[in-house]
Enzyme design. Structure first.
Site, PDB file in Angstrom:
ATOM      1  N   ASP A 123      33.726 -11.902  53.780  1.00 16.49           N
ATOM      2  CA  ASP A 123      33.989 -10.897  52.734  1.00 16.49           C
ATOM      3  C   ASP A 123      35.070 -11.379  51.765  1.00 16.49           C
ATOM      4  O   ASP A 123      35.280 -10.768  50.721  1.00 16.49           O
ATOM      5  CB  ASP A 123      34.376  -9.549  53.352  1.00 16.49           C
ATOM      6  CG  ASP A 123      35.630  -9.596  54.212  1.00 16.49           C
ATOM      7  OD1 ASP A 123      36.146 -10.700  54.477  1.00 16.49           O
ATOM      8  OD2 ASP A 123      36.095  -8.512  54.631  1.00 16.49           O
ATOM      9  N   TYR A 149      39.943 -21.763  50.272  1.00 13.32           N
ATOM     10  CA  TYR A 149      38.975 -21.405  51.310  1.00 13.32           C
ATOM     11  C   TYR A 149      37.913 -20.462  50.769  1.00 13.32           C
ATOM     12  O   TYR A 149      36.712 -20.743  50.807  1.00 13.32           O
ATOM     13  CB  TYR A 149      39.681 -20.759  52.521  1.00 13.32           C
ATOM     14  CG  TYR A 149      38.717 -20.036  53.446  1.00 13.32           C
ATOM     15  CD1 TYR A 149      37.705 -20.712  54.115  1.00 13.32           C
ATOM     16  CD2 TYR A 149      38.800 -18.651  53.638  1.00 13.32           C
ATOM     17  CE1 TYR A 149      36.798 -20.058  54.938  1.00 13.32           C
ATOM     18  CE2 TYR A 149      37.903 -17.979  54.469  1.00 13.32           C
ATOM     19  CZ  TYR A 149      36.910 -18.678  55.114  1.00 13.32           C
ATOM     20  OH  TYR A 149      36.010 -18.036  55.930  1.00 13.32           O
TER      21      TYR A 149
END
Ligand SMILES: NC(=O)c1ccc[n+]([C@@H]2O[C@H](COP(=O)([O-])OP(=O)(O)OC[C@H]3O[C@@H](n4cnc5c(N)ncnc54)[C@H](O)[C@@H]3O)[C@@H](O)[C@H]2O)c1
Length: 333
Positions: A123, A149
């Site tokens: 998410d 990331y």
């Protein structure tokens, strides 16, 4: 679907999925492809039947290895990634190589051999929500990643979508909220605090600790991924979440309480740069379209079980503890 490849199957969530599939689908064979980075551990797969599991030590960015495995498979479930935000701030390069180039390499192989592909994502590709915002992420939330990331995970999701649209690859994507449970590397928030207490170190909380994460037990993530793999519509994205919003301060205090300590006996340390404030998942699509429901929704019980697992598996993590804490200490964390 009888012969599946699980990339990153020696890591935290991938290995939990391998255990789940071996238990739930008695006629399936699993091939794990894992580079065994610092985050991969073959011990995570111990005890599984040797005739139903093949382990291949290799890199998902190695086209030759990937091609030879994909040619013999019915499906690929792609977990392998560089997964730690803090590491991505120190050195983004491996995140580019694995999360982007590695995913590209897999997509080219499944395209050549027309193999079903399921891509595991996070998410965090959606960025964050304000603490007082009642909204939750849905499949329609625009991408807005914050860190190397999450931006490489966002990029990998977009590669998958393009390979579906342009080349007809049979792929699905799932974006899940924060996982907890056994086999999670002790660099991550929950196991770090548990192993701190077990090691006689005070837990460390980033900043004021008001950042909210939407926790899901990794077993629920596994059942959702299996559902999407078997019943999901090709080309679709499904958000996976179990309505587990908690702020970090509450989690640290609950860990201390469950471990029989003073709940206020922890340190506030430097916050993570660009630290996302809040994540929250609306998993209505997965629940209504595919009929999935989480089972491990009592966070207190799930956390107590996780504490018990780390207490009973000290040899799994003690060798890494000093190095992990030294790394955090360098950043004042
Ligand atoms: N941890 C979470 O809360 C969370 C939440 C949602 C999604 N995800 C996603 O789930 C996946 C797994 O996350 P995790 O927390 O288990 O990560 P992890 O860091 O525990 O495990 C990653 C695994 O991938 C392997 N790996 C890394 N680079 C590789 C490469 N180039 N080739 C082959 N193997 C390689 C590692 O050796 C390790 O076994 C990731 O894609 C991550 O983005 C994680």
């Amino acid at each position: 679907m009888q012969n599946i490849i699980v990339t990153g199957g020696a890591g935290f969530i991938g290995s939990n999925f391998v255990h789940h599939v071996i238990a739930e689908r008695p006629d399936w064979h699993v091939t794990v492809l894992d580079k065994l980075t610092y985050a991969g551990n073959r011990a995570n797969l111990e005890g599984l039947p040797a005739d139903r599991l093949t382990f291949v030590h290799g890199d998902i960015a190695d086209a030759e290895v990937v091609d030879s495995l994909v040619a013999k498979a019915n499906a690929v479930v792609h977990y392998a990634a560089e997964s730690h935000n803090d590491n991505s701030l120190q050195n983004p390069r491996p995140f580019i190589d694995t999360n982007l180039t590695g995913t590209y390499t897999l997509l080219e192989a499944v395209r050549r051999h027309d193999v079903r592909f399921h891509h595991i994502s996070t998410d965090e590709v959606y960025g964050d929500l304000q603490l007082d915002d009642p909204a939750r992420f849905t499949e329609h939330t625009p991408y807005n990643p914050s860190s190397p990331y999450s931006s490489t995970k966002a990029g990998s999701d977009l590669l998958v979508r393009a390979w579906v649209r342009s080349f007809g690859v049979r792929a699905t994507i799932s974006n899940c909220s924060n996982n907890y449970g056994p086999y999670q590397h002790i660099e991550k928030f929950i196991p770090r605090q548990i192993t701190n207490v077990l090691s006689g170190i005070r837990p460390k909380l980033y900043g004021a600790g008001l950042n909210v994460r939407d926790w899901i037990h990794t077993n629920d993530h596994s059942s959702a991924v299996l559902k999407v793999l078997e019943e999901g519509r090709i080309g679709e994205t499904y958000l996976i979440g179990a309505d587990g919003e908690q702020n970090n301060k509450t989690v640290v205090e609950l860990i201390l309480e469950l471990m029989g300590k003073d709940p206020h006996d922890y340190d506030h340390v430097n916050d993570r740069p660009g630290h996302d404030l809040r994540y929250a998942i609306d998993s209505t699509k997965l629940r209504t379209e595919l009929g999935w429901q989480p089972k491990f929704t009592d966070f207190r019980t799930g956390l107590a079980d996780t504490i018990a697992w780390y207490s009973e598996h000290e040899s799994w993590w003690t060798a890494q503890k000093a190095a992990v804490e030294a790394q955090y200490a360098k950043a004042g964390q």
